[in-house]
Design an enzyme around this catalytic site. Structure first.
Site, short mmCIF file in Angstrom:
data_model
loop_
_atom_site.label_atom_id
_atom_site.label_comp_id
_atom_site.label_asym_id
_atom_site.label_seq_id
_atom_site.Cartn_x
_atom_site.Cartn_y
_atom_site.Cartn_z
N ASN A 7 0.86 -1.18 0.00
CA ASN A 7 0.00 0.00 0.00
C ASN A 7 0.90 1.24 0.00
O ASN A 7 1.49 1.57 1.02
CB ASN A 7 -0.90 -0.04 1.25
CG ASN A 7 -1.84 1.15 1.34
OD1 ASN A 7 -1.80 2.05 0.50
ND2 ASN A 7 -2.67 1.16 2.36
N ARG A 91 -2.94 -2.03 -3.14
CA ARG A 91 -4.10 -1.16 -2.95
C ARG A 91 -3.95 -0.02 -3.95
O ARG A 91 -2.92 0.65 -3.99
CB ARG A 91 -4.11 -0.59 -1.54
CG ARG A 91 -5.21 0.42 -1.36
CD ARG A 91 -5.22 1.02 0.03
NE ARG A 91 -6.38 1.84 0.18
CZ ARG A 91 -6.35 3.18 0.21
NH1 ARG A 91 -5.23 3.83 0.12
NH2 ARG A 91 -7.47 3.86 0.34
N HIS A 180 -12.88 3.60 0.70
CA HIS A 180 -12.86 2.56 1.73
C HIS A 180 -13.54 1.29 1.19
O HIS A 180 -14.05 0.48 1.96
CB HIS A 180 -13.63 2.96 3.01
CG HIS A 180 -13.00 4.07 3.81
ND1 HIS A 180 -13.76 4.99 4.50
CD2 HIS A 180 -11.70 4.38 4.06
CE1 HIS A 180 -12.94 5.84 5.12
NE2 HIS A 180 -11.69 5.48 4.87
N ARG A 241 -12.39 16.13 7.93
CA ARG A 241 -13.19 16.46 6.73
C ARG A 241 -14.62 16.83 7.14
O ARG A 241 -15.19 16.18 8.03
CB ARG A 241 -13.24 15.27 5.76
CG ARG A 241 -11.90 14.91 5.16
CD ARG A 241 -12.11 13.89 4.03
NE ARG A 241 -10.84 13.33 3.59
CZ ARG A 241 -10.51 12.05 3.74
NH1 ARG A 241 -11.33 11.19 4.30
NH2 ARG A 241 -9.33 11.63 3.32
N GLU A 384 -8.09 -4.62 5.65
CA GLU A 384 -7.98 -4.36 4.21
C GLU A 384 -6.85 -5.17 3.59
O GLU A 384 -6.96 -5.61 2.45
CB GLU A 384 -7.77 -2.86 3.98
CG GLU A 384 -9.05 -2.09 4.25
CD GLU A 384 -8.86 -0.59 4.34
OE1 GLU A 384 -8.96 0.07 3.31
OE2 GLU A 384 -8.63 -0.08 5.45
#
Ligand code: ADP
Length: 397
Positions: A7, A91, A180, A241, A384
């Site tokens: 990743n 990823r 995600h 955010r 993940e």
């Protein structure tokens, strides 16, 4: 069979070597400050001491070389040679509208990653560098791209279209994608298995609540809707955010503060969310402590975060005409029983009932609703890396 999961960020590279016979992590690690002074590799072999390498890493190629050296190190290593690695799973953030499933890396796949640089300006270039570095270091070994946008690509048109002139979709692929995705795919799948639900028909809502936060609705593991949009800015209130906001706010701040759109977008991405609302922190532990100490703004930020999650659960229940299971995951979802309980306190109308004792759990699969609850509420830790390794195995087998 061993799969290396990679990743890449613009200056970082995280990796895990996973033994697919038992899905155990053999070693994992992180390269930091790639392309910056003070590069460092921290390698953690399972059951052995951590091992730190401080060597210059001018680019991701050198970083991968150092990772492979660490994996084969006579003292700290876990494999005798890279021949033991069957494939590499990467990823990759954004595939635009081109791919809605993981795929073996080909020249076309690399071209798509490059075409999507404007949609994922921070991640896609780094993801491509990671792939090219692995191709150079381990020629001939299969590389697999696992897209963060793949899960959301299954959304129907009515869910992914923005209500703006269609020419922008056609010209620039402006639509909702969702992020995600690997986590939502993994957690919804695990929730179906762990909860003993119908794999074809189960209606599942996954609340991925971390510093970045998103929520998805899926039927039989297929995405019906998800809260992030063209970028990860849309949807839930997050650590930094804003999530959903009236776009006119951007114009208003620009005009009144003499800022550019880019500057305001930066504020909405990095200085908003619970950090902006509270002025305390983006970290939910700090926020909880401040709220407990009587900080009003921290309490309001937490309340707003929870309220937004509950509103989305209501919307997604309507979108699916029902819900069989709600699964909490990621940093807050896996560790914070108070947030889980507070979200579920809004869901009495769905017949949701939390069992306080069962909810007193962290970081492992658990059903946290009572036997009477009409909806199964679960804690499902996300993974993940394992999801990427499984996808990689599926494609190379
Ligand atoms: P990301 O991957 O988006 O950076 P994570 O999924 O790692 O985020 O989640 C990080 C968040 O989880 C942090 O805000 C952290 O405070 C929160 N968190 C971790 N443990 C707890 C806890 N015990 N209680 C509340 N929040 C927690």
């Amino acid at each position: 069979m061993k799969i290396l999961v990679v990743n890449c960020g613009s200056s970082s590279l995280k990796y895990q070597l996973i033994d697919m016979d038992n899905e155990g992590v053999i070693a994992k690690g992180l390269c930091e400050r790639i392309g910056i002074d003070g590069s460092k590799l921290t390698h953690q072999p399972a059951g052995k001491d951590k091992f730190v390498v401080e060597k210059p890493m001018p680019d991701h190629h050198v970083a991968i070389e150092l990772v492979l050296e660490a994996l084969q190190d006579p003292e700290h290593g876990v494999i005798a040679s890279t021949d033991e690695i069957t494939a590499i799973g990467h990823r990759v953030l954004h595939a635009g509208t081109k791919y809605s499933d993981s795929c073996l890396v080909t020249d076309d796949v690399k071209a798509v990653i490059r075409e999507c640089f404007p949609l994922g300006p921070l991640h896609n270039p780094a993801n491509l560098m990671g792939i090219e570095a692995c191709e150079a270091a381990m020629p001939g070994k299969p590389n697999v791209a696992v897209w963060d946008t793949a899960f959301g690509m299954k959304m129907p048109e009515k869910a992914y279209m923005y209500a703006i002139p269609k020419e922008y979709l056609e010209k620039y692929s402006i639509r909702r994608y969702g992020f995600h995705g690997t986590s939502h795919m993994f957690v919804s799948g695990e929730a179906i298995k762990f909860g003993g639900l119908d794999p074809e028909k189960a209606k599942v809502i996954v609340c991925h609540l971390g510093n970045g936060a998103s929520i998805s609705a899926s039927i039989g593991g297929k995405c019906v809707d998800t809260s992030m949009g063209l970028t990860p800015l849309e949807g839930l209130i997050m650590g930094t955010r804003s999530g959903d906001i009236d776009p006119a706010v951007v114009q208003f701040i620009c005009n009144n503060e003499g800022k550019t759109v880019d500057e305001v977008l930066n504020i909405l991405n990095k200085k908003s969310g619970v950090l902006g609302m509270s002025g305390v922190s983006s970290d939910f532990r700090d926020l909880g402590a401040a709220a407990e100490a009587g900080n009003h703004d921290a309490q309001v930020a937490l309340d707003a975060f929870i309220y937004r999650v509950a509103k989305y659960i209501g919307a997604y229940t309507a979108a699916m005409n029902g819900v069989d299971a709600i699964a909490f995951t990621a940093g807050v979802g896996e560790n914070d029983k108070k947030t889980r309980k507070a979200v579920c306190a809004y869901l009495g109308y769905l017949g949701v009932e939390i069992d306080d004792e069962a909810n007193d759990v962290r970081g492992k699969n658990a059903v946290i609703s009572s036997a009477n609850s009409k909806v199964k509420v679960m804690l499902i830790p996300t993974n993940e890396e394992l999801a990427i390794a499984r996808e990689t195995l599926r494609l190379v087998q």
